[in-house]
Design an enzyme around this catalytic site. Structure first.
Site, mmCIF file in Angstrom:
data_model
loop_
_atom_site.group_PDB
_atom_site.id
_atom_site.type_symbol
_atom_site.label_atom_id
_atom_site.label_comp_id
_atom_site.label_asym_id
_atom_site.label_seq_id
_atom_site.Cartn_x
_atom_site.Cartn_y
_atom_site.Cartn_z
ATOM 1 N N ASP A 350 -5.639 -8.352 12.604
ATOM 2 C CA ASP A 350 -4.977 -9.464 11.931
ATOM 3 C C ASP A 350 -5.886 -9.941 10.805
ATOM 4 O O ASP A 350 -7.064 -10.259 11.036
ATOM 5 C CB ASP A 350 -4.737 -10.582 12.956
ATOM 6 C CG ASP A 350 -3.991 -11.779 12.371
ATOM 7 O OD1 ASP A 350 -3.798 -11.813 11.133
ATOM 8 O OD2 ASP A 350 -3.611 -12.665 13.149
ATOM 9 N N ALA A 372 -1.617 -5.971 0.585
ATOM 10 C CA ALA A 372 -0.143 -6.014 0.668
ATOM 11 C C ALA A 372 0.341 -6.735 1.916
ATOM 12 O O ALA A 372 1.546 -6.894 2.110
ATOM 13 C CB ALA A 372 0.416 -4.587 0.645
ATOM 14 N N LYS A 376 7.102 -12.283 4.836
ATOM 15 C CA LYS A 376 7.966 -12.338 3.648
ATOM 16 C C LYS A 376 9.385 -12.804 3.913
ATOM 17 O O LYS A 376 10.149 -13.025 2.971
ATOM 18 C CB LYS A 376 8.020 -10.943 3.012
ATOM 19 C CG LYS A 376 8.619 -9.881 3.918
ATOM 20 C CD LYS A 376 8.604 -8.509 3.253
ATOM 21 C CE LYS A 376 9.236 -7.463 4.152
ATOM 22 N NZ LYS A 376 9.211 -6.128 3.536
ATOM 23 N N SER A 415 2.010 -9.688 -4.882
ATOM 24 C CA SER A 415 2.730 -10.949 -4.755
ATOM 25 C C SER A 415 4.230 -10.709 -4.915
ATOM 26 O O SER A 415 4.687 -9.569 -4.829
ATOM 27 C CB SER A 415 2.217 -11.959 -5.785
ATOM 28 O OG SER A 415 2.750 -13.241 -5.530
ATOM 29 N N LYS A 418 9.269 -14.557 -5.675
ATOM 30 C CA LYS A 418 9.602 -15.804 -4.975
ATOM 31 C C LYS A 418 8.481 -16.834 -5.088
ATOM 32 O O LYS A 418 8.661 -18.005 -4.719
ATOM 33 C CB LYS A 418 9.918 -15.507 -3.508
ATOM 34 C CG LYS A 418 11.225 -14.732 -3.319
ATOM 35 C CD LYS A 418 11.494 -14.431 -1.858
ATOM 36 C CE LYS A 418 12.841 -13.730 -1.694
ATOM 37 N NZ LYS A 418 12.921 -12.434 -2.384
ATOM 38 N N VAL A 458 12.456 -4.636 -3.486
ATOM 39 C CA VAL A 458 12.306 -3.190 -3.564
ATOM 40 C C VAL A 458 13.362 -2.525 -2.697
ATOM 41 O O VAL A 458 13.683 -2.996 -1.611
ATOM 42 C CB VAL A 458 10.893 -2.726 -3.148
ATOM 43 C CG1 VAL A 458 9.873 -3.108 -4.188
ATOM 44 C CG2 VAL A 458 10.511 -3.284 -1.793
ATOM 45 N N SER A 461 13.095 -1.468 1.424
ATOM 46 C CA SER A 461 12.008 -2.120 2.149
ATOM 47 C C SER A 461 12.525 -2.680 3.468
ATOM 48 O O SER A 461 13.724 -2.882 3.655
ATOM 49 C CB SER A 461 11.412 -3.259 1.313
ATOM 50 O OG SER A 461 12.342 -4.315 1.191
#
Length: 640
Positions: A350, A372, A376, A415, A418, A458, A461
C-alpha cells in the site's frame, strides 16, 4: 447418401492425387496430339523411337511440375494464381522441349519432335489441367449443404479496391466460416451496372433506395485500413438500415483463412480511436535503458500498460507495486511469459505505508518513478473521502518525498481531468496531489524533476462506462445513463501511456502536461451506438434509463482550470498547463491536517480542508454542498 456426406467432409484432394492426375493429363495430351496429327496423315520423325519420345515429354513436364509445385494448391480454392503456375510450368517444359528439338536438328539433321505436336500438346495440357481444377472447385461448391448457406451471414463488402477484392475472395474461398459474399458497396457512382466477382456493386444512393435491404444483406464488412471518417459514415449507413457491422483485419493479411478468421463485430472502441500521437521512440528508449523503474498502481489499466511499454525499453529492473493481489498476480504471469529477458519485481504493498515504500526506495535506488496508483471511482470516494486522502494525497506525498530524498531523476504522476475545477472529492484529492508534487520542484535541496500528466477517460479501463454498458446490453438492458446531456472525452490506454512516457522524457520539472483529447463524445449517443452495434434497437429491444447525476458528478470534464494558461510544445497534441501553485510549506501543513482528519474519519472536516487546498472545488449533487456557503468557508479559513 453416406458416400456423399463423406465427400462433403473432405476438405481438399490430397497432393499426391493431384500430382498423378496432372501426369495423366500430360500423358493423355501427348496421345491426343499424336492421334490428331496422325488423322491428318502428317509424317512423323523417328517413328521407331515413338515410345521414347512420349516418355521424354512426360519426364520433362514432371520435372517442371515438381519445380513449380502446381499440385500443391488446394483445388477447391483455385484462383488465377494457380492458372499462372500451370502456365509457367507447361511453358517452361515447352521451352525445354523446343531447345531439345533445336539441338536434335543440329546433331541429327532433323528435329526430334514436330513443332505442331509440341504446341498442340502445350495448349491441350494447359486447358485440361486448369479445367480439372475448375470442375473440382464447382463440384465442391455444389456439394455444400444448402442449410449451411442459409445460416451464413450475407455480407456486403465496402469498397471495390484491391484490398476489398482480396477480402471478398477470402470469404468466397473459405466456405467453412459463417459468411457469404452478397455484394459490394462503393462511394463511387460510376459503377451502377458493374459486376465484381459475379456480384453487384451498389453505390450509396442505390443502397439507400433498396426497399429490401434486410432480405439481401445481413451485415456490412468494413476494413481496418479505413479512416475514422469513412468508418463512421459506413457504420451509420449500416446501423440506420438495421444491418450489422463487421470489421476485417485487411492490414494484416497473411493467408485468406487468417483474414476470414479475423472478421469480428465492430466495437465502439474502433469508432472512438483517434490518430495516435507521434512519440520520439529513441529518445524515450534512451531514458530507460539500464535504469531501475518503479511503477505504482502497476496492476491497474494505466499502470499495467506503462509496465508493458517500459518492458520493451531494456530497463535493468522494473518494480511493480499494487495492493490488489489477484490482478498483480495475473500481470506477473503475463509479463514473465511475454518478456522473459526483462527483470521484474512484483510487490504487494500500500503506497500510504511510508516505511514500506522507503524500504523499496532504499533497496533499489530508482531512476524513474511512474505514479499511477489512485482511487478513481467518483461515487465511492464521495462516500469514503478518508480513503482518497490516505491514497490519493497521502500515498502521493509519500512517493514524492521519497523520490526527493533518494534523488530519483524523474517522478511522473498520472492525474486526471477530474482534477480541473473539481466537483467531487476524488477530483479534488487528485488536484491536491498535483499541488503537492508541483510544490516540491522548487523546494530546497531538490534534484528530482516532478512532472504531471493529465488526461480524460481511457477506453477499456477498469470501471469505464464502455464495459459497463456492454454488460448491461448483454443482460438485455436497461442501459443506465446519469443525464441525457452528459459528455466525456476518450483516448486509448496505449496512447495515454505513451503520453506518460513522453512526459517523463521531455519534462524539465514542475509541468502539468495536458493532451488534446479531440472531440467530446455524448454518452447518450455512445450508448445508442453500442446498442445498435450489438444488433438491437435502442428504446425498443434495449431501453435507456436516465438515473440522474451521481454524487460529485458533472456534465462535462475540463483539462484546464479557469486560471491556467497553456504553452505549446513541439508536439502539436501535447500542451503544458500553467496552473496556480502553492509553496511547499503551505501545502505540507494542509496535507498533514487533512491526513489527521482522515485518521479520525471526520468526513465533513476532511472536505472542509480539501476545499481550502483547492479553492475551485465546488461540490455538485453531494452532501458536501453545504460547505460551499461562503460564510462557512470563511469561518473555517479564519480558524486555521
Amino acid at each position: 447418401m453416406g458416400d456423399i456426406f463423406k465427400i462433403r467432409e473432405l476438405r481438399y484432394i490430397p497432393r499426391w492425387s493431384v500430382f498423378f492426375i496432372d501426369i495423366s493429363v500430360i500423358f493423355f495430351s501427348v496421345l491426343v496430339s499424336y492421334v490428331f496429327l496422325k488423322s491428318l496423315e502428317v509424317k512423323l520423325n523417328f517413328i521407331e523411337y515413338q515410345n521414347e519420345k512420349i516418355f521424354s515429354v512426360i519426364i520433362v513436364n514432371i520435372l517442371f511440375i515438381l519445380l513449380f509445385k502446381t499440385y500443391a494448391g488446394i483445388i477447391r480454392h483455385s484462383t488465377f494464381l494457380d492458372f499462372c503456375k500451370i502456365l509457367w510450368s507447361s511453358g517452361s517444359a515447352l521451352i525445354a522441349l523446343l531447345g531439345l528439338n533445336f539441338i536434335s536438328g543440329l546433331v541429327l539433321g532433323k528435329p526430334l519432335f514436330l513443332y505442331p505436336v509440341l504446341f498442340l500438346f502445350f495448349f491441350i495440357s494447359i486447358f485440361l489441367m486448369f479445367f480439372f481444377r475448375i470442375i473440382t472447385k464447382q463440384f465442391f461448391g455444389l456439394l455444400m449443404d444448402p442449410k449451411d448457406t442459409l445460416s451464413k451471414e450475407r455480407i456486403a463488402v465496402v469498397g471495390i479496391g484491391d484490398a476489398s477484392v482480396s477480402l471478398a475472395n477470402a470469404i468466397i474461398h473459405n466456405p467453412d466460416y459463417p459468411y457469404q459474399l452478397a455484394g459490394f458497396l462503393s462511394a463511387r457512382s460510376d459503377s451502377k451496372k458493374a459486376m465484381l466477382l459475379g456480384h453487384k456493386i451498389y453505390n450509396k444512393k442505390q443502397f439507400l433506395k433498396s426497399d429490401n435491404l434486410k432480405e439481401q444483406f445481413d451485415a456490412v464488412l468494413i476494413k481496418d485500413r479505413m479512416t475514422k471518417r469513412e468508418m463512421e459514415e459506413w457504420t451509420t449507413l449500416a446501423l440506420d438500415n438495421g444491418l450489422k457491422v463487421l470489421k476485417a483485419p485487411i492490414a494484416r493479411i497473411i493467408k485468406e483463412d487468417d483474414v476470414v478468421k479475423g472478421i469480428r463485430p465492430l466495437k465502439i472502441e474502433d469508432l472512438l480511436n483517434r490518430p495516435a500521437i507521434k512519440i520520439e521512440g529513441e529518445e524515450v528508449r534512451s531514458f530507460h535503458v539500464n535504469k531501475t523503474i518503479l511503477v505504482t498502481g502497476g496492476a491497474g489499466s494505466i499502470g499495467s500498460e506503462i509496465v508493458r511499454q517500459v518492458a520493451q525499453l531494456n530497463s535493468s529492473l522494473i518494480v511493480v507495486v499494487d495492493q490488489a493481489e489477484s490482478p498483480l498476480y495475473e500481470l506477473q504471469l503475463e509479463l514473465l511469459e511475454r518478456f522473459p529477458n526483462q527483470r521484474f519485481k512484483f510487490v504487494l504493498a500500500d503506497i500510504s505505508n511510508y516505511s514500506r515504500m522507503e524500504k523499496l526506495f532504499n533497496d533499489h535506488q530508482f531512476s524513474i518513478v511512474y505514479h499511477a496508483a489512485a482511487y478513481k471511482h467518483v461515487p465511492l470516494i464521495e462516500d469514503n473521502p478518508h480513503e482518497a486522502i490516505f491514497v490519493n494525497i497521502g500515498g502521493t506525498k509519500n512517493l514524492a518525498l521519497l523520490s526527493k530524498k533518494y534523488s530519483v531523476n524523474r517522478f511522473v504522476m498520472v492525474s486526471t481531468d477530474k482534477a480541473v475545477n473539481p466537483t467531487n472529492v476524488m477530483g479534488a484529492s487528485k488536484r491536491a496531489a498535483e499541488l503537492f508534487v508541483q510544490s516540491l520542484q522548487n523546494s530546497s535541496e531538490n534534484t528530482t524533476k516532478f512532472i504531471t500528466t493529465r488526461f480524460g477517460n481511457v477506453l477499456g479501463s477498469n470501471g469505464s462506462v464502455i464495459p459497463h454498458f456492454k454488460k448491461q446490453i448483454e443482460k438485455g438492458g436497461p442501459v443506465t445513463i446519469t443525464h441525457p446531456d452528459i459528455i466525456r472525452y476518450f483516448m486509448t490506454i496505449p496512447e495515454a501511456c505513451e503520453l506518460v512516457l513522453q512526459a517523463g522524457t521531455m519534462g524539465e520539472g514542475g509541468e502539468i502536461y495536458v493532451f488534446d483529447m479531440g472531440k467530446p463524445v455524448k454518452i447518450l449517443d455512445l450508448a445508442e451506438r453500442m446498442i445498435k452495434l450489438s444488433g438491437y434497437t435502442p428504446g425498443i429491444d434495449i431501453k435507456i434509463d436516465f438515473i440522474g447525476l451521481r454524487p460529485g458528478e458533472k456534465l462535462y470534464e475540463e483539462l484546464l482550470t479557469d486560471h491556467s494558461t497553456t504553452i505549446p510544445t513541439h508536439h502539436e497534441k501535447i500542451m503544458i498547463s500553467r496552473d496556480p501553485v502553492m509553496e511547499f510549506e503551505d501545502i505540507e501543513a494542509l496535507c498533514q491536517q487533512i491526513i489527521m482528519s482522515a485518521v479520525s474519519k471526520d468526513s465533513l472536516q476532511i472536505v472542509k480542508i480539501l476545499k481550502v487546498i483547492v479553492p475551485e472545488f465546488i461540490s455538485n449533487n453531494s452532501e458536501f454542498e453545504v460547505l460551499d456557503r461562503i460564510s462557512e468557508r470563511e469561518v473555517y479559513m479564519n480558524e486555521i
